[in-house]
Enzyme design. Structure first.
Site, PDB file in Angstrom:
ATOM      1  CE1 TYR A 127       4.082  -5.651  11.764  1.00  0.00           C
ATOM      2  CE2 TYR A 127       4.756  -5.812  14.068  1.00  0.00           C
ATOM      3  CZ  TYR A 127       3.805  -5.996  13.076  1.00  0.00           C
ATOM      4  OH  TYR A 127       2.580  -6.507  13.398  1.00  0.00           O
ATOM      5  CG  ASP A 171      10.373  27.612 -22.688  1.00  0.00           C
ATOM      6  OD1 ASP A 171      10.994  27.969 -21.679  1.00  0.00           O
ATOM      7  OD2 ASP A 171      10.064  28.384 -23.627  1.00  0.00           O
ATOM      8  CG  ASP A 211      10.106  23.209 -27.873  1.00  0.00           C
ATOM      9  OD1 ASP A 211       9.615  24.342 -27.982  1.00  0.00           O
ATOM     10  OD2 ASP A 211      10.031  22.515 -26.833  1.00  0.00           O
ATOM     11  N   GLY A 268      -5.333 -16.471   6.848  1.00  0.00           N
ATOM     12  CA  GLY A 268      -5.626 -15.149   6.285  1.00  0.00           C
ATOM     13  C   GLY A 268      -6.141 -15.194   4.850  1.00  0.00           C
TER      14      GLY A 268
HETATM   15  O1  G3P Z   1      -0.549  -8.097  12.228  1.00  0.00           O
HETATM   16  P1  G3P Z   1       0.116  -7.246  11.215  1.00  0.00           P
HETATM   17  O2  G3P Z   1       0.774  -6.058  11.805  1.00  0.00           O
HETATM   18  O3  G3P Z   1       1.000  -8.023  10.322  1.00  0.00           O
HETATM   19  O4  G3P Z   1      -1.058  -6.596  10.310  1.00  0.00           O
HETATM   20  C1  G3P Z   1      -1.899  -7.330   9.562  1.00  0.00           C
HETATM   21  C2  G3P Z   1      -2.839  -6.479   8.777  1.00  0.00           C
HETATM   22  O5  G3P Z   1      -3.518  -7.321   7.938  1.00  0.00           O
HETATM   23  C3  G3P Z   1      -2.154  -5.383   7.987  1.00  0.00           C
HETATM   24  O6  G3P Z   1      -2.820  -5.021   6.847  1.00  0.00           O
END
Ligand code: G3P
Ligand code: ADQ
Length: 735
Positions: free
Chosen positions: A91, A504, A502, A34
């Site tokens: 989740y 308010d 003051d 990722g």
């Molecule tokens: O597979 P998930 O549910 O962890 O989602 C991944 C996405 O990148 C969420 O922004």
């Protein structure tokens, strides 16, 4: 990994940047490909930095849990183990059946369930507990994404000065869509625990700011707001990709060879590529329908093109995702059976996760990359495609509803809800001249190269540092116990003291109905205590009409200043007004204010002897600010001609003679009484005149941490009362 170590970075996200798979011969831990994992890799791998998150697996027993924890520890990763119930509620339930659809503008898909919400709260607390085991107050915590919206504030409650960042990878919807969530206040306040909250696009950031002001009623100032005395910033940092990785891979001999293989497998037909997670937000159905439209409208393209559609499995336990998968299967099957032949399958559909080398070969081979998201925070695939096209040509057809479209302006943009537009764009892309392809690609390529993931991480951290410095300066003005000691010493050594208070926003909190903001018993007692020392003079200094001050305080022996200084009453004397003030300007100002009030439900005009005010506390937020701006524009031309002052207070616009202000009124009293201890406290713009004009040794206190000429500030009106209690305590000790 030393749990408590100064100045480290703690990254927190729902998922850890590794995959853990249970194979026949045991558990296998491998890094995930990722974008976030690669970008933040250089950070969490360094020194004592760590990454906290869910390992994506439920351990079978305690031994397996310990094994995973140990293995991850070596990678600077800390697991948060979730039970089956937690995964369901937090989740699949709340994150993916409420926040995901709401943030992707699909409220009809949202399923509100209080149990799921409760589990979401619990799991955010659970993340907080684990992060706390590692936190030192000098650390920076960077929290990622919607599954952890509450975590910034969970941590903030315990660590007032901790540096906390929050990045949301998915869109933030318009405030009225976000309002559909019954727990929207808690969610917004959760995020606001962060010092810096960032989104991919300007619209997302703006929507979030709108939600804070329209739902939470917190005023916003450009890109920041004040929350419990702390400035919280909201900014736009579009995420980049690991450019070098994708660019280098596209030039790798093995990848190039594989790309040729793919081309030849499809017999040199044009390849339209799409890659995404299984998700209704990605517009997969729209894409299939548009591709069919292309084959219908341009029969000459049949047998000449292939839609290579790669879908990575995702959230397949959530109802909508299961349905979507079935729908894709059905539609792909239909098209392939209606249009295909023994030699040609129009859609090559794969439901699988591929290694990055295979993705790269697909990017290299593809003539067109087609992104049809109906909402997408950013869309990294579009950037990965661009980074892979230095040596081969291609066209990116990109949904205008993906965040990436705001940056990749040289792509061919389409509205994904129009199958006609998509099919025409595909036709256009497939027939584009090489020169145009190159020109469009070059401009996008330079942007993706420069604004890469490392650049993104760098600028986010740089901004976090700047904000901390800024906040430290602000915090330095906040009243601390040692300031109380100095105030006490000053108080005791003085012979004659004066207190300018003051009304308010200082002695009393704001109320929708001005008349209902009456003094409480607590306030009366405090003021009486202060006044009980004959060496103390208590002055209520307010913009309120003198009649109101008379009604509330007339017989209590305080000095009263009304209408910002037009009216004054000393203890035991009558009210006196400043002479020679003109009110000839009032009819014109009144006419303009009435005109605005007539078309703004909830607003009202208040006429005092020498000032006029337009109040909009009860006007729907947004509209109130807009009309206030309009009113100020209309009034501006009158101001210089009549020697007036225009004041923009808290939900009020006030016009008054410029020679009258609280500063002049307070100085007049100081001159007369010659006190050797001066205390002044107030919350808004009109009190600034007083802070400016009082002698340098005066103890001046602003309510709220806005910029001010006051020496100190307290966070809130309640804190202002607490401070007065501690000063009143000095009186009691003396007597
Ligand atoms: O597979 P998930 O549910 O962890 O989602 C991944 C996405 O990148 C969420 O922004
Ligand atoms: N079959 C497959 N095999 C292997 N890898 C695959 C794959 N299909 C996709 N991927 C990879 O997964 C990533 C997907 O990222 P995206 O930005 O497209 O969407 P996602 O919705 O997951 O991310 C969320 O976070 C990102 C980052 O902030 C936002 O861009 C986005 O809008 C938001 O929804 C890409 O890096 C891609 O290469």
């Amino acid at each position: 990994m030393n749990p408590k170590n100064n100045n480290k970075v703690i990254i927190v996200s729902n998922r850890l940047p590794v995959k853990i798979e249970r194979k026949e011969d045991g558990l296998v831990i491998s890094p995930s490909e990722g974008g976030l994992a690669t970008g933040l890799g250089s950070i969490y791998n360094a020194g004592n930095n760590i990454w906290v998150g869910w390992p994506g697996i439920i351990p079978q027993d305690e031994a397996e849990k310990a094994f995973i924890t140990e293995e991850l520890r070596a990678l600077n990763l800390v697991p948060v183990f979730l039970t089956e119930e937690e995964i369901l509620g937090y989740y699949e339930g709340f994150s993916n059946e409420v926040l995901w659809p709401i943030c992707h503008y699909s409220p009809s898909y949202a399923v509100y369930d209080t149990d799921n919400w409760n589990t979401y709260v619990q799991v955010n607390e659970k993340f907080g507990q684990i992060v706390r085991e590692y936190i030192d107050s000098e650390d920076t915590v960077w929290i990622h994404d919607y599954q952890l919206m509450l975590l910034p504030n969970v941590l903030r409650k315990q660590y007032e000065k901790l540096s906390i960042g929050y990045f949301q990878h998915i869109p933030f919807p318009p405030d009225e869509v976000f309002r559909s969530i019954p727990w929207r206040n808690e969610l917004l306040l959760g995020i606001l625990g962060a010092d810096l909250t960032a989104f991919h696009t300007f619209n997302d950031a703006q929507h979030f700011l709108d939600a804070c002001t329209h739902i939470l009623n917190i005023p916003i100032r450009n890109n920041y707001l004040q929350i419990r005395g702390r400035s919280a910033y909201v900014e736009v940092y579009p995420m980049g990709i690991d450019f070098d990785k994708f660019n280098n891979l596209s030039k790798d001999a093995g990848v190039k060879e594989r790309a040729l293989e793919i081309k030849s497998y499809f017999k040199q037909r044009k390849i339209i590529l799409s890659i995404d997670r299984l998700d209704y937000s990605k517009g997969i159905i729209q894409r299939i329908v548009a591709f069919e439209e292309l084959l219908k409208n341009y029969p000459e393209l049949r047998d000449q093109v292939v839609l290579y559609m790669l879908v990575v499995p995702s959230r397949d336990k959530v109802k909508q995702y299961k349905r979507l998968r079935d729908e894709i299967d059905r539609r792909v099957g239909n098209i392939n059976s209606v249009y295909g032949s023994t030699d040609w399958t129009p859609i090559a559909y794969f439901y699988n996760s591929y290694p990055v080398e295979e993705l790269s070969a697909l990017y290299v081979a593809a003539d067109v990359c087609l992104i049809t998201s109906i909402r997408d925070g950013m869309n990294l695939v579009s950037k990965e495609y661009i980074a892979s096209k230095e040596e081969t040509s291609g066209v990116l057809v990109l949904s205008e509803l993906a965040g990436a479209s705001k940056e990749l302006i040289d792509a061919v943009h389409v509205n994904p809800n129009s199958v006609d537009q998509i099919s025409h764009a595909l036709h256009f892309a497939l027939h584009m001249s090489e020169e145009e392809k190159l020109n469009r690609m070059k401009a996008n390529f330079d942007l993706v190269k420069k604004f890469n993931i490392h650049h993104w991480v760098e600028i986010f951290f740089a901004r976090m540092k700047e904000i901390k410095i800024q906040q430290r300066k602000e915090f330095a003005r906040k009243i601390q116990p040692e300031n109380n000691d100095a105030i006490s010493a000053g108080y005791h050594s003085a012979q004659k003291r004066i207190f300018f208070l003051d009304y308010d926003g200082t002695l009393i909190g704001f109320h929708n109905e001005a008349d209902k903001a009456t003094p409480t018993e607590e306030v009366y007692e405090l003021l009486d205590t202060l006044k009980s020392d004959p060496n103390n003079t208590v002055v209520i200094i307010s913009g309120r009409p003198h009649q109101t001050l008379e009604k509330w305080f007339g017989d209590r022996g305080y000095t009263l200043v009304g209408e910002h200084g037009v009216w004054k009453k000393l203890p035991g004397e009558e009210w006196r007004s400043k002479s020679n003030l003109s009110d000839r300007w009032k009819p014109s100002v009144k006419r303009i204010m009435n005109k605005i009030a007539n078309r703004t439900a909830g607003s009202s005009v208040e006429e005092k002897e020498y000032s006029m005010a337009w109040h909009y506390r009860k006007v729907q937020s947004g509209l109130g600010r807009l009309r206030a701006q309009e009113l100020m524009d209309s009034l501006r031309y009158l101001i210089p001609h009549h020697g007036l002052q225009l004041l923009y207070g808290d939900k009020v616009i006030e016009v008054k003679n410029s020679e009258v202000n609280k500063g002049k009124a307070a100085s007049g009293l100081v001159e007369k009484l010659q006190p050797d201890f001066i205390f002044a406290m107030g919350d808004d713009a009109t009190d600034e005149d007083m802070f400016h004009e009082l002698p340098a040794e005066a103890v001046s206190v602003k309510v709220g941490s806005k910029k001010s000429a006051a020496k100190y500030y307290v966070d809130s009106q309640q804190d202002a009362i607490q401070l007065l209690h501690s000063i009143a305590g000095l009186v009691q000790k003396k007597s």
